[in-house]
Structure formats: C-alpha cells, structure tokens
Design a protein around this motif. Sequence first.
Motif, short mmCIF file in Angstrom:
data_model
loop_
_atom_site.label_atom_id
_atom_site.label_comp_id
_atom_site.label_asym_id
_atom_site.label_seq_id
_atom_site.Cartn_x
_atom_site.Cartn_y
_atom_site.Cartn_z
N ILE A 77 37.70 29.22 73.73
CA ILE A 77 39.03 29.78 73.44
C ILE A 77 38.93 31.29 73.29
O ILE A 77 39.78 32.03 73.79
CB ILE A 77 39.63 29.14 72.18
CG1 ILE A 77 39.81 27.65 72.38
CG2 ILE A 77 40.97 29.80 71.83
CD1 ILE A 77 40.20 26.90 71.15
N TYR A 117 44.69 32.06 75.56
CA TYR A 117 45.63 30.93 75.60
C TYR A 117 45.13 29.81 76.49
O TYR A 117 45.25 28.63 76.16
CB TYR A 117 47.00 31.40 76.09
CG TYR A 117 48.01 30.28 76.24
CD1 TYR A 117 48.67 29.77 75.12
CD2 TYR A 117 48.29 29.71 77.49
CE1 TYR A 117 49.57 28.72 75.24
CE2 TYR A 117 49.20 28.67 77.61
CZ TYR A 117 49.83 28.18 76.48
OH TYR A 117 50.72 27.14 76.60
N LEU A 119 43.34 26.82 75.18
CA LEU A 119 44.02 25.83 74.34
C LEU A 119 44.22 24.50 75.04
O LEU A 119 44.54 23.49 74.40
CB LEU A 119 45.38 26.37 73.86
CG LEU A 119 45.30 27.62 72.98
CD1 LEU A 119 46.69 28.04 72.54
CD2 LEU A 119 44.43 27.37 71.75
N ILE A 138 42.18 22.09 73.29
CA ILE A 138 42.71 21.61 71.99
C ILE A 138 43.72 20.50 72.22
O ILE A 138 43.61 19.41 71.64
CB ILE A 138 43.40 22.78 71.24
CG1 ILE A 138 42.42 23.90 70.97
CG2 ILE A 138 44.05 22.27 69.96
CD1 ILE A 138 41.59 23.72 69.76
N TRP A 144 44.58 28.77 58.77
CA TRP A 144 45.61 28.22 59.65
C TRP A 144 46.91 28.99 59.55
O TRP A 144 47.69 29.03 60.48
CB TRP A 144 45.84 26.74 59.31
CG TRP A 144 44.54 26.02 59.26
CD1 TRP A 144 43.83 25.56 60.33
CD2 TRP A 144 43.76 25.73 58.11
NE1 TRP A 144 42.67 25.00 59.90
CE2 TRP A 144 42.59 25.08 58.55
CE3 TRP A 144 43.93 25.96 56.74
CZ2 TRP A 144 41.59 24.66 57.66
CZ3 TRP A 144 42.94 25.54 55.87
CH2 TRP A 144 41.79 24.89 56.33
N LEU A 145 47.14 29.59 58.36
CA LEU A 145 48.37 30.35 58.18
C LEU A 145 48.16 31.82 58.53
O LEU A 145 49.09 32.51 58.92
CB LEU A 145 48.86 30.24 56.73
CG LEU A 145 49.20 28.83 56.28
CD1 LEU A 145 49.61 28.81 54.82
CD2 LEU A 145 50.32 28.26 57.14
N TYR A 157 45.89 33.37 60.74
CA TYR A 157 45.36 33.96 61.96
C TYR A 157 46.43 34.32 62.98
O TYR A 157 46.14 34.99 63.96
CB TYR A 157 44.25 33.09 62.55
CG TYR A 157 44.64 31.89 63.37
CD1 TYR A 157 44.73 30.64 62.80
CD2 TYR A 157 44.88 32.01 64.73
CE1 TYR A 157 45.04 29.54 63.55
CE2 TYR A 157 45.19 30.90 65.50
CZ TYR A 157 45.28 29.67 64.90
OH TYR A 157 45.59 28.58 65.65
N GLY A 158 47.66 33.91 62.73
CA GLY A 158 48.74 34.32 63.62
C GLY A 158 48.83 35.83 63.71
O GLY A 158 48.99 36.40 64.80
N GLY A 159 48.68 36.50 62.56
CA GLY A 159 48.73 37.96 62.55
C GLY A 159 47.60 38.56 63.35
O GLY A 159 47.78 39.54 64.08
N VAL A 196 46.09 37.11 65.85
CA VAL A 196 46.36 36.88 67.28
C VAL A 196 47.26 37.97 67.82
O VAL A 196 47.00 38.53 68.89
CB VAL A 196 46.99 35.48 67.48
CG1 VAL A 196 47.57 35.35 68.88
CG2 VAL A 196 45.97 34.39 67.24
N SER A 197 48.29 38.35 67.09
CA SER A 197 49.18 39.38 67.63
C SER A 197 48.49 40.75 67.64
O SER A 197 48.73 41.55 68.54
CB SER A 197 50.52 39.41 66.90
OG SER A 197 50.33 39.62 65.54
N TYR A 239 45.53 38.71 74.80
CA TYR A 239 44.79 37.52 74.40
C TYR A 239 45.64 36.26 74.54
O TYR A 239 45.16 35.24 74.98
CB TYR A 239 44.35 37.69 72.94
CG TYR A 239 43.53 36.57 72.39
CD1 TYR A 239 42.28 36.28 72.92
CD2 TYR A 239 44.01 35.79 71.35
CE1 TYR A 239 41.52 35.25 72.42
CE2 TYR A 239 43.25 34.75 70.83
CZ TYR A 239 42.01 34.48 71.37
OH TYR A 239 41.27 33.46 70.87
N PHE A 240 46.89 36.35 74.15
CA PHE A 240 47.72 35.14 74.15
C PHE A 240 48.54 34.96 75.42
O PHE A 240 49.35 34.06 75.51
CB PHE A 240 48.64 35.12 72.91
CG PHE A 240 49.42 36.40 72.73
CD1 PHE A 240 50.51 36.68 73.53
CD2 PHE A 240 49.04 37.32 71.76
CE1 PHE A 240 51.23 37.85 73.36
CE2 PHE A 240 49.75 38.51 71.59
CZ PHE A 240 50.85 38.77 72.39
N LEU A 270 42.26 22.25 64.59
CA LEU A 270 43.23 23.25 64.15
C LEU A 270 42.53 24.54 63.73
O LEU A 270 43.13 25.61 63.72
CB LEU A 270 44.07 22.71 62.99
CG LEU A 270 45.06 21.61 63.34
CD1 LEU A 270 45.65 21.00 62.08
CD2 LEU A 270 46.16 22.13 64.24
N PRO A 311 40.83 27.55 66.99
CA PRO A 311 41.47 28.77 67.48
C PRO A 311 41.41 29.90 66.46
O PRO A 311 41.37 31.08 66.84
CB PRO A 311 42.92 28.35 67.72
CG PRO A 311 42.91 26.88 67.81
CD PRO A 311 41.78 26.42 66.95
#
Lengths: 100, 550
Positions: free
Chosen positions: B67, B72, B75, B78, B208-209, B211-213, B215-216, B230-231, B288, B291
Amino acid sequence: MRKIEKSVADAYFREKNMYILIYLAIWLGVSFGIVLFAESLQFTIFGGFPFHYFMGAQGSVITFIILLFVNAKVSDKIDAKYGIDDKANEVLSAGKTLDH
Amino acid sequence: MDNQFLVSLTLILITFGLYIGIAIYNKARQTSDFYVAGRGVPPIFNGMAIGADWMSAASFIGMAGTIMLLGYDGLAYIMGWTGGYLLLTFLLAPQLRKYGRYTVPEFIGDRFNSHTARVIAAICTIIISFTYSIGQLSGSGVVIGRLLEVDARIGTMIGVVLIAFYAAFGGMKGITWTQVAQYIILIIAYLVPVIFMSLQLTNNPLPWLSYGGIVSQLGELDRELGVSEYFAPFTNGTKWQFLALMFTLMAGTAGLPHVIVRFYTVSTMKAARWSGAWALLFIGLLYLSAPAYAAFSRFILMKQVAGSPIDQLPAWTQSWVNTGKLQVADTNGDGTLQWSELIIANDIVVMATPEIANLGVFVIGLVAAGAMAAALSTAGGLMIAISSSFAHDIYYRVMRPNATDKNRLMVGRVTIVTATVLAGLVALNPPGAITQIVAWAFALASGTFFPALLLGVWWKRANAQGVIAGMLVGLTVTLSYIFAAKYGGFTILGIIDTGAGVFGAAAAIISIVIVSLRTKAPSQKLQDEVVDLRYPEQMSYKDGNVWIDK
C-alpha cells in the motif's frame, strides 16, 4: 422425523436467501461500486480522508464485518422461527467430520 | 552479536516455546474426547484460529509495504482479502460444513462421485498451496535475514528448515489452539508499533482515526515533488486491473483449501456462520491498521530520511542494505539522499518501520516474533493442505485404499518436507514481491475451486464431467494468463498477472455450465444431497420432501 409442508420448506429457503442477496448487493456496492466511481468521489471527509480512500481502507471493511454479524444473528432468528434447535443440530452433526 | 539480535531472538524463542507447549498439551487431551458428541471449537476461538491461518507473511509483512508503494491502488488488497469472507460465509462454509468432509478434494470427489475430479482437485490444492508457500518462505527469509543481518536468501534457507520441521512434526493435529496463540501474538505485534507511531506523529493513540490527516499531508508532499498524489486512484494500473485484482482476491479467498478446512472444526452450520463473522472481525483489526502503517512509514521516510546527507543516514539503513532489500544511492552525486534515490522493497516496510520510527529494541523484536508467527501459522496450514491432498486424497483414497495409518502418516510427512524444500528453492530467487506471489495463488484458487464449489453447492445439475472440464479450463486459463502477462507483456484492459483470476473464474463457470448441460444429469441421490445442503442439520431433503428431526 416429521414431514414439513412444501410451502413452509420453500418459505424457509426463500427467506434465508433473500437476506443473502441483500447483503451481497451491499457488498457489491461498497467495494466494486465505489471503485468504479472512485475518481468522482474524492471529496474530503472527517479527519482529512478523501472519501474514496476512506472507503477502500476502512469503510468497506467495517461494512463487511457488520454484514457478517447481521447475517449470523438474522439466520439464528430465522432458524428459531422455523423451530430449529441448535442443540439438536449439534447432536446430528457430531462425528460427521471424519478424522484423517 | 548486538543487543537487538538477542532481544529479537529471545522473543521469538519464547513465543515458539509457547506454541509448542500448547500443541503438546492439547494433543494429550484431544485423543480421548475426539468422538464425543458436540465437540467443537467455540466460534470466537475458531475465528482467531482462522485469522492466524489466514494472515500470512503477505498480510503481515507485505501488505502495508504494498500500500505504501502503490497508494490507493494497494487498497485492492484490503477490500479483496476481506470481502472474500462474505462469499465464503454466505455461499459456501455452512453448506460445506453440513456435507461433513475433511478436505476440499474430498468434497469435490464425493459430491460429483468421481475419482478423476478428486485427483484434479487434489492436484489443484497442491499447486495453489505450493505457490502460496513460496510467498511465506520468502517472507520468513526477510525476517530471519534482518535478524541475523544476512542476505534474505540465507534467511530463506533457515526458514525452510524451521517450517519443514514445524509442519512435519508439530502440525498434524490439534493445531487450533496453537493458532489462537499465534493470532494473539501477531496482532499485538502489529498494533503496538502503529499505535506508537500514531502517538509520535499525531498525539492520538488511535491510528484509525488519526491517519486521515497524514494521508492528506502525503498528498501535499507529493504535489510539491511533482509526483502523483498518494491517494490518487489508478496511477499504478488501470481501473480494470484494480477491479480484477479485487475480484481475484475475493473469489480466491472463498476457494482457498486450507482456510475452508478450518470451518470443519466447528460443530454446526450455525457455528460456521459465527466463525466467519468473528474471523473477519479479528482479521479486520490488522487490515484496518495496514493502511495506517503504510501512511505513517511513508510520511516518516519523506520527512525525516529523504533530504538528509548521504553520509549521515540513520543506523537502521545499513542493516537493511545488508539484506539486499533496501538501496540508497546518491545517483546525482549532490551528497543528499533524495526521495527518488531511495529504493525500498515492499516486503521490508513493516519490519523496518519500528526502526525507522525509533521505537526501541523490544518493539522491533516483537514485530519479528509476530512476523514469524504469521509466516509459520500459515505455512503450517498450507503444508497440511498439501500433505492431506497427497497422502489422503490421492495416495489413500485412490492409489492404496488399504494403506495403514502409519504408512499414510509417513507419506504425509515426506510430502511436507519435500514440498517445503522445493518451495524454498523457488523462494531463494522469488519471482515477485510476497503479495504478488500470494495473489497468484489466489488467482489459481478463484479459477479452479471457487467455480467448482459455488456450482457444486448451489446447482444440483452440475455433474462430474462439468466440474472436471471447469477445473482444467480454469487452471489452464489462469496459468496461461499469469505467464503471458508477466513474461509476454500480454494484457487485456490493462489487467496484469495478479488479476488473472477473473478470466480463470469466468472460463471455469462457463465450462462447468456448458459441459454439465451437454452430459447426463447426476444421479437423483447426488442431486438430493445437494438440495439437502440448503437446510440446517435438523432438516433433511429426501424424495422431494423436507423432513424435520424432532
């Protein structure tokens, strides 16, 4: 051994499989469906995740897990409704797995 | 011998001791109450055992790295490796449990009443499990190679000896509880580093909460460097490749012989459904997190390693360069290591990340122990699938029906050792990254067993000729596509070797349907047996009626 009315037996089969088809439709939507439209689903959601990325990394997996538990619970309910006793199932299936 | 080596080795030895202890303890007890009614592993523990059996070196070592490198597009692994559990639990596992056979070739041989189908299924099991175990051995090579700081190939050879010994002497019976322990070790080993990294990078202990930041932010870093985000979807392959790979992994999951066997250790169809649900929950914990692992490691590499002077790289780089899996070269000679000058193999990301993030010797050792648990538990399951296919389905059921128990056990053990050594020889020079090799095994399973099992369970008209043709066609199409795509550059819609299962499965389903319809229907008895699988144990289908046992 008691014979079950054909209509009852068919109803059991239909009821069980209708749910399976619903689950599979959701499964198709959250995996293949989202991927098919990934380019246009790139808006950002909570925590900075782009939506298409979130669905691939977490959303779909969480949906899958929920579907499996819902299926297990609902199937148990259907079985109970048709008078299936799990203890009897255990006795009937015991020893059916051969040991090699 | 440094500190790190001693800590890792100690942790590995302690966990190995634990597995062996559990195996011995259970073996002594289980022989006595083997045939007692109602014996069955509770679904929640069976779920953990399935998790350990399932989560191989590819999931543990390879996936996060894949990954990280693919963004992306990675995924697909996953979603594919989790979504397959729905097909398995909804469409196959409870029905196969009711049929009550021990191996997949046995189900196919008895359901279609054909020795030819049985032998072909056994050969397919051997091919699939063999391919899969190449990935496992190559994975254990990475772990052992790092541990001893030797070339990964020497690590692989040591892995061969370990796994052959483990599977041949430890794993014949009662491995369920060992696998429960292996699951617990491997999930702790996976979660600890990713939670620490999350704390380090975002001050939030829940990766899990958080890593969104990250990723961006990775997207921004990529834009600055002028590479694709990346995404961003479908930058490493076409959309059709993504979909085909996802399908291949899903259908392959539903047809993997060594996983299906685990559904026979529970007591009823109901327990099989619950096992599937628990299994995916436990598997999901790792999937989960993968990533997050990928995003964090890439972030650290881009921010802290790339851009540093070439002569001041952190110490961990050297030990990985020694394994041959990491290359750092200042190709443009400016004295600084650029992001593009860092070549990192997918397979070392999880193993290297605790060192990259500076998490200390204990965590690094824990990850090594977890990786070994993942490789060992899956390799054990695979080797048992290979040996039962050969020793039971081919040797005993077809060649020598009056072979003694002792004789069969001996054949089984020889098979395990031979298969491990052969797989090890291929793994010395692995033909691809771990996840890629494993994807081929899934492609083969989705081209052979998935159609055979699906139609065998749900279509009573499917007959022996149909399934024989289907498995042979599926196998041929899948294998040809893998070779043509990998070595001949042949692709359809940009679908490469890892997505070959979609063609195999389609060809096999079409063949089964056409050949079955053009030949004689199976006997009424076989057809009744198939309809019977649609009802719980207490209901049985006979002479056109459903009966309930009261």
